[in-house]
Enzyme design. Structure first.
Site, PDB file in Angstrom:
ATOM      1  N   ARG A 101       1.979  14.668  13.144  1.00  0.00           N
ATOM      2  CA  ARG A 101       2.439  14.426  11.774  1.00  0.00           C
ATOM      3  C   ARG A 101       2.500  15.693  10.911  1.00  0.00           C
ATOM      4  NH1 ARG A 101       0.045   8.635   9.934  1.00  0.00           N
ATOM      5  NH2 ARG A 101       1.843   8.661   8.580  1.00  0.00           N
ATOM      6  N   ASP A 132       5.180   0.295  11.739  1.00  0.00           N
ATOM      7  CA  ASP A 132       3.903  -0.254  11.278  1.00  0.00           C
ATOM      8  C   ASP A 132       3.706  -1.723  11.673  1.00  0.00           C
ATOM      9  OD1 ASP A 132       3.259   2.157  10.191  1.00  0.00           O
ATOM     10  OD2 ASP A 132       3.560   1.586   8.101  1.00  0.00           O
ATOM     11  N   CYS A 162      -3.312  13.043  13.006  1.00  0.00           N
ATOM     12  CA  CYS A 162      -4.120  11.825  12.989  1.00  0.00           C
ATOM     13  C   CYS A 162      -3.932  11.141  14.321  1.00  0.00           C
ATOM     14  CB  CYS A 162      -3.722  10.924  11.829  1.00  0.00           C
ATOM     15  SG  CYS A 162      -2.097  10.225  12.031  1.00  0.00           S
ATOM     16  N   ARG A 169      -8.667   0.395   5.146  1.00  0.00           N
ATOM     17  CA  ARG A 169      -7.720   1.343   4.555  1.00  0.00           C
ATOM     18  C   ARG A 169      -6.486   0.627   4.005  1.00  0.00           C
ATOM     19  NH1 ARG A 169      -5.312   4.905   8.407  1.00  0.00           N
ATOM     20  NH2 ARG A 169      -3.985   5.068   6.610  1.00  0.00           N
ATOM     21  N   LYS A 223       0.836  -1.205   0.000  1.00  0.00           N
ATOM     22  CA  LYS A 223       0.000   0.000   0.000  1.00  0.00           C
ATOM     23  C   LYS A 223       0.868   1.252   0.000  1.00  0.00           C
ATOM     24  CE  LYS A 223      -1.559   1.688   4.002  1.00  0.00           C
ATOM     25  NZ  LYS A 223      -1.357   3.110   4.298  1.00  0.00           N
ATOM     26  N   ASN A 224       1.903   1.253   0.835  1.00  0.00           N
ATOM     27  CA  ASN A 224       2.688   2.485   0.975  1.00  0.00           C
ATOM     28  C   ASN A 224       3.580   2.774  -0.234  1.00  0.00           C
ATOM     29  OD1 ASN A 224       1.479   3.036   3.364  1.00  0.00           O
ATOM     30  ND2 ASN A 224       3.221   2.485   4.662  1.00  0.00           N
TER      31      ASN A 224
HETATM   32  C1  UD1 Z   1       5.062   6.679   6.209  1.00  0.00           C
HETATM   33  C2  UD1 Z   1       4.076   5.536   6.096  1.00  0.00           C
HETATM   34  C3  UD1 Z   1       3.623   5.075   7.480  1.00  0.00           C
HETATM   35  C4  UD1 Z   1       4.839   4.733   8.338  1.00  0.00           C
HETATM   36  C5  UD1 Z   1       5.830   5.888   8.351  1.00  0.00           C
HETATM   37  C6  UD1 Z   1       7.117   5.564   9.082  1.00  0.00           C
HETATM   38  C7  UD1 Z   1       2.921   5.947   4.018  1.00  0.00           C
HETATM   39  C8  UD1 Z   1       1.648   6.329   3.342  1.00  0.00           C
HETATM   40  N1  UD1 Z   1       2.910   5.970   5.349  1.00  0.00           N
HETATM   41  O1  UD1 Z   1       4.372   7.754   6.825  1.00  0.00           O
HETATM   42  O2  UD1 Z   1       2.787   3.923   7.323  1.00  0.00           O
HETATM   43  O3  UD1 Z   1       4.409   4.467   9.658  1.00  0.00           O
HETATM   44  O4  UD1 Z   1       6.180   6.262   7.004  1.00  0.00           O
HETATM   45  O5  UD1 Z   1       7.703   4.442   8.547  1.00  0.00           O
HETATM   46  O6  UD1 Z   1       3.900   5.587   3.384  1.00  0.00           O
HETATM   47  N2  UD1 Z   1       7.727  14.346  10.454  1.00  0.00           N
HETATM   48  C9  UD1 Z   1       7.974  15.674  10.732  1.00  0.00           C
HETATM   49  N3  UD1 Z   1       7.917  16.587   9.705  1.00  0.00           N
HETATM   50  C10 UD1 Z   1       7.643  16.216   8.420  1.00  0.00           C
HETATM   51  C11 UD1 Z   1       7.412  14.846   8.139  1.00  0.00           C
HETATM   52  C12 UD1 Z   1       7.469  13.935   9.177  1.00  0.00           C
HETATM   53  O7  UD1 Z   1       8.213  16.041  11.877  1.00  0.00           O
HETATM   54  O8  UD1 Z   1       7.593  17.094   7.541  1.00  0.00           O
HETATM   55  C13 UD1 Z   1       7.775  13.342  11.545  1.00  0.00           C
HETATM   56  C14 UD1 Z   1       6.459  12.595  11.725  1.00  0.00           C
HETATM   57  O9  UD1 Z   1       5.546  13.311  12.534  1.00  0.00           O
HETATM   58  C15 UD1 Z   1       6.919  11.303  12.361  1.00  0.00           C
HETATM   59  C16 UD1 Z   1       8.293  11.075  11.712  1.00  0.00           C
HETATM   60  O10 UD1 Z   1       8.695  12.343  11.168  1.00  0.00           O
HETATM   61  O11 UD1 Z   1       7.084  11.460  13.748  1.00  0.00           O
HETATM   62  C17 UD1 Z   1       8.315  10.050  10.606  1.00  0.00           C
HETATM   63  O12 UD1 Z   1       7.297  10.352   9.673  1.00  0.00           O
HETATM   64  P1  UD1 Z   1       7.405   9.981   8.136  1.00  0.00           P
HETATM   65  O13 UD1 Z   1       8.575   9.093   7.927  1.00  0.00           O
HETATM   66  O14 UD1 Z   1       7.308  11.226   7.330  1.00  0.00           O
HETATM   67  O15 UD1 Z   1       6.080   9.112   7.931  1.00  0.00           O
HETATM   68  P2  UD1 Z   1       5.011   9.222   6.772  1.00  0.00           P
HETATM   69  O16 UD1 Z   1       5.686   9.421   5.458  1.00  0.00           O
HETATM   70  O17 UD1 Z   1       3.926  10.151   7.165  1.00  0.00           O
END
Ligand code: UD1
Length: 422
Positions: free
Chosen positions: A124, A309, A119, A401, A22-23
């Site tokens: 996030r 995850d 969320c 989802r 999915k991701n």
């Molecule tokens: C993706 C995955 C999710 C997985 C996560 C970590 C998808 C659709 N989702 O989520 O299933 O759990 O990677 O492996 O692929 N952060 C910031 N600023 C930003 C972006 C992120 O502070 O601009 C923080 C987030 O709040 C979190 C951490 O960085 O604490 C990691 O997030 P991130 O790796 O970006 O996860 P996602 O891409 O949202």
């Protein structure tokens, strides 16, 4: 709202076909925005997040082929961007839709995309996404909950060091940089297999990316991208989840079309806990290696570390393991919502900030439970499958989802599980 009813205690035996990740699928769909030629994706999962993103892309001008025979093939075609606005009502349903912002900027020079908001598992933010796109020359403002962006001329390559590792920000800036003028270097990039898969697809579309899947990614910008066909990698989280279902119920499941290749440190943790994982001709088999499962400590970290995850599912497994397991959640600040629910089923768990101590009990008992995110929900399904008695898992839409036909797949391995309408 639908619920899932489980009569636990049946060892699961059989085979389950693992779908495309999915991701990976979600970002691959977004990549279609970067070209005016069709992109065909094979091995797509049939899950609600994919349907939600399809709606977003259609608003922006995409034609997305329906797949009535559920063959896993999807073709996306965006001959022109007909709208550069992704509205709140659609983006809030699926956070990853914010990733359309950079591709819209790269292709059209303007974009207006709703901020996805927080969320259940944390706030996030998207500050790293914005930082990276600004470094490529985009002007970005925040107005009434929307990101407003414009690019004077074309995006320009830049040397960007992310201050912390983010999967989404890495993918977002990598996609935008494919159409930038000159070379972009992304340092301290996330290394998840889904990022490497996205780069393989973008390169098939004519992009010039090296190093995706490592901490440093080089993207040599090109004028335009063309059409391509791409096969999505297997879902490592679905793989790990069903491997744990086999072990939790003391059964044996052959997982088709997958491998341990992308599971990272989860493989060692599962094996140390007593989960037997063997390659088979068609994928892998998973079972309980011998006797009772053993407590193992884990810390979630970016890939190749133990995936956040899979943390909830692992905690569910540890609930009946022998000994005391320490589980540290390092990625998201609020990812223990499954704990009170597992405790309702008899688990002995204490949470201190981002850490949990799980003292294994002999067995869990069924109970009505509810969870507020995708992976927490499936951890309760695992607990219900292993528990004595009946479990009702509420709020099934979280599972829809990200897990394709979860109830059918588990039932085909003998689980007494059904979806209850209403
Ligand atoms: C993706 C995955 C999710 C997985 C996560 C970590 C998808 C659709 N989702 O989520 O299933 O759990 O990677 O492996 O692929 N952060 C910031 N600023 C930003 C972006 C992120 O502070 O601009 C923080 C987030 O709040 C979190 C951490 O960085 O604490 C990691 O997030 P991130 O790796 O970006 O996860 P996602 O891409 O949202």
């Amino acid at each position: 709202m639908d619920r899932i009813g489980i009569a636990g205690g049946v060892p699961l035996k059989g085979e389950i076909a693992v779908t495309g990740a999915k991701n990976a699928a979600l970002k691959l769909m977004v990549a279609a925005l970067l070209s005016d030629k069709p992109l065909t994706l094979e091995n797509m999962p049939d899950v609600a997040d994919v349907a939600a993103l399809k709606q977003v892309l259609e608003v922006l001008g995409a034609t997305v082929s329906d797949d009535p025979r559920r063959t896993g093939r999807m073709t996306l075609h965006v001959p022109e961007i007909t709208s550069t606005t992704a509205p709140y009502d659609l983006v809030r349903k699926m956070r990853a839709s914010v990733l359309v912002f950079g591709p819209l900027l790269a292709r059209s020079g303007v974009a207006k995309v709703s901020l996805p908001g927080g969320c259940a598992i944390g706030t996030r933010p998207v500050d790293l996404h914005i930082m990276g796109l600004e470094a490529l020359g985009a002007r970005i403002d925040l107005e009434d909950g929307y990101l407003l962006g414009e690019v004077p001329g074309r995006l320009k390559g830049a040397d960007i060091t992310f201050p912390m590792i983010s999967v989404g920000a890495t993918e977002h800036v990598m996609m935008a940089a494919t159409l930038a003028q000159g070379m972009t270097v992304l340092r301290q990039a996330a290394q998840e297999p889904e990022i490497a898969d996205l780069a393989i697809c973008l390169n098939a579309m004519g992009a010039d990316i090296e190093g995706a899947g490592t901490a440093t990614i080089r993207i040599n910008g090109v004028e335009s991208l063309h059409g391509a066909s791409h096969h999505v990698i297997p879902d490592r989280i679905e793989t790990g989840t069903y491997a744990m279902a086999a072990a939790a119920t003391d059964g044996e499941i052959e997982l088709l079309n997958t491998s341990t290749e992308f599971l990272g440190d989860a493989v060692q943790a599962l094996e140390a806990a007593g989960v037997g994982i063997q390659p088979s001709n068609r994928g892998i088999t998973a079972c309980r290696a011998n006797g009772r499962l053993l407590a193992v400590d884990i810390t979630t970290t970016p890939y190749p570390g133990f995936a956040t995850d899979l943390q909830a599912q692992f905690m569910s497994l540890m609930a009946t393991a022998e000994g005391e397991s320490h589980i540290h959640e390092n990625i998201f600040e609020n990812r223990f919502m499954h704990v009170p629910e597992l405790m309702r089923m008899g688990a002995d768990i204490q949470v201190h900030g981002g850490s949990a101590i799980v003292r294994g009990v002999e067995s869990l008992h069924g109970a009505p439970v509810m969870a507020t995110d995708l992976r927490a929900s499936v951890s309760l399904v695992l607990a219900g499958l292993a528990a004595e008695g009946e479990t009702i898992v509420n709020r099934v839409y979280h599972l829809d989802r990200g897990y394709e036909r979860l109830v059918d797949k588990l039932a085909s391995c003998g689980a007494r599980i059904e979806r209850l309408a209403g």
